[in-house]
Design a protein around this motif. Structure first.
Motif, PDB file in Angstrom:
ATOM      1  N   ILE A   1       5.651   4.421   1.858  1.00 52.46           N
ATOM      2  CA  ILE A   1       6.265   5.612   2.494  1.00 52.46           C
ATOM      3  C   ILE A   1       6.929   5.226   3.806  1.00 52.46           C
ATOM      4  O   ILE A   1       8.025   5.687   4.134  1.00 52.46           O
ATOM      5  N   TYR A   2       6.278   4.365   4.569  1.00 52.70           N
ATOM      6  CA  TYR A   2       6.824   3.931   5.859  1.00 52.70           C
ATOM      7  C   TYR A   2       8.157   3.220   5.666  1.00 52.70           C
ATOM      8  O   TYR A   2       9.119   3.439   6.412  1.00 52.70           O
TER       9      TYR A   2
ATOM     10  N   THR B   1       0.845   3.755   1.936  1.00 54.50           N
ATOM     11  CA  THR B   1       1.289   4.084   3.299  1.00 54.50           C
ATOM     12  C   THR B   1       2.483   3.235   3.693  1.00 54.50           C
ATOM     13  O   THR B   1       3.471   3.728   4.272  1.00 54.50           O
ATOM     14  N   SER B   2       2.410   1.916   3.390  1.00 52.56           N
ATOM     15  CA  SER B   2       3.526   1.022   3.708  1.00 52.56           C
ATOM     16  C   SER B   2       4.773   1.392   2.904  1.00 52.56           C
ATOM     17  O   SER B   2       5.905   1.291   3.399  1.00 52.56           O
TER      18      SER B   2
ATOM     19  N   THR C   1       0.846  -1.200   0.000  1.00 51.61           N
ATOM     20  CA  THR C   1       0.000   0.000   0.000  1.00 51.61           C
ATOM     21  C   THR C   1       0.883   1.253   0.000  1.00 51.61           C
ATOM     22  O   THR C   1       2.046   1.201   0.417  1.00 51.61           O
TER      23      THR C   1
END
Length: 347
Positions: free
Chosen positions: A41-42, A38-39, A36
């Motif tokens: 970027i994390y 978000t993952s 995803t």
């Protein structure tokens, strides 16, 4: 230091950026990997944080030794190698060994140079003492003669004697601190002793010598102070026209320091030469015209004066003579007294 370190580690930074870019491309292009946004970027943020922490840790560890060496460079002392920090890694150990080997090597070279210089000084001093014997014999013979022509020979003898004496003082100059005895002396008496020493030269040029002012006592070393006066007086006689005068004037400054002015009526010093008259080897316009200057007299006088607490100043204008002022500050003299030589000063 940080900018230099970052610049030296550009390959690290490029490698990290390349690996991170390859990883991101694999994630984006590989259809079998589902991540995803978000993952994604994390994951990038985590890699960057880990790399920054690692970089800071390595920076502190690897520059600790270099920073300590840089501080030594700013405050370099004779025993700087004793202040070298303990190296943290193998590369710093190599640098540390090189620095210590270099220090040992240059110390050995310096010791050899000093030893050769001492031997040369000993030979020079020995030669001077040997040559003084026939010079003394010549002086005794000259003193027993009454022929008017003898006075010219006596003047030339005096010049040879002064050159030999100056060379002897030059060999003793490095060890001045161990050849320094303080006494309370009359300033005018010191000047008179040098006038008597150079009397044949003054009489040859028919120079009138005047002593003015109130006599005062100062704490200084007789031999080295007379050496300073002799260098200045020799210059004054050398450049003074015949049938003129030399004046010695003593007084006290507002700071209660005694001073001695040596005033001649010679050609004076050109303004552009004044800042350089104490430089080693500088002869100036007058020295070139007379072709008799070595550029050592005033340099030696200034060197000795700085060591025994005397300040030299010159006031001169072309065609109006020169005034050389010796101000006895006594700062170095009293410092020597505090170090244990006060018993040499008769009160």
């Amino acid at each position: 230091m940080l900018v230099r370190y970052v610049s030296s580690k550009k390959s690290w930074i490029l490698l990290f950026i390349s690996l991170l870019g390859v990883t991101d491309l694999l994630i984006i292009l590989d259809q079998g990997v589902s991540v995803t946004p978000t993952s994604f970027i994390y994951l990038n943020a985590l890699y960057i944080i880990v790399f920054v922490v690692f970089f800071i840790w390595r920076y502190r560890k690897e520059t600790r030794y270099l920073e300590a060496v840089a501080k030594l460079q700013k405050d370099m002392q004779t025993n700087w190698f004793e202040s070298l920090p303990q190296p943290d890694n193998e590369l710093d150990k190599i640098t540390d060994n090189v620095l210590r080997e270099a220090s040992s090597h240059f110390k050995q070279m310096l010791s050899q140079v000093k030893e050769a210089q001492l031997i040369e000084n000993d030979f020079t001093a020995s030669w001077i003492h040997e040559i003084k014997t026939p010079l003394t014999a010549m002086k005794l013979i000259l003193d027993t003669q009454s022929n008017p022509d003898i006075s010219k020979i006596e003047t030339e003898w005096l010049r040879i004697h002064l050159l030999v004496e100056r060379q002897l003082y030059m060999t003793r100059l490095p060890a001045l601190e161990s050849d320094y005895v303080l006494e309370r002396l009359s300033v005018q008496r010191l000047a008179i002793e040098e006038i008597q020493e150079l009397a044949p030269w003054c009489m040859e040029k028919n120079l009138e010598v005047n002593i003015e002012g109130k006599d005062d006592a100062v704490v200084t070393d007789r031999k080295w102070c007379r050496f300073i006066i002799r260098q200045i007086l020799t210059n004054a006689i050398k450049y003074s026209p015949s049938d003129t005068s030399l004046t010695f004037r003593t007084a006290v400054t507002e700071q209660e320091n005694v001073y001695l002015d040596i005033i001649d009526e010679g050609p004076g010093i050109q303004p552009h030469d004044l800042p350089r008259i104490f430089d080693k080897g500088f002869t100036g316009g007058n020295g070139r015209i007379h072709n008799a200057a070595t550029g050592l007299g005033l340099y030696l006088a200034q060197t000795v004066a700085a060591k025994i607490g005397i300040t030299l100043q010159v006031h001169s204008s072309q065609s109006q003579g020169t005034t050389m002022r010796l101000t006895f500050t006594d700062s170095n003299a009293f410092e020597t007294v505090r170090r244990g030589q006060a018993d040499h000063i008769p009160l």
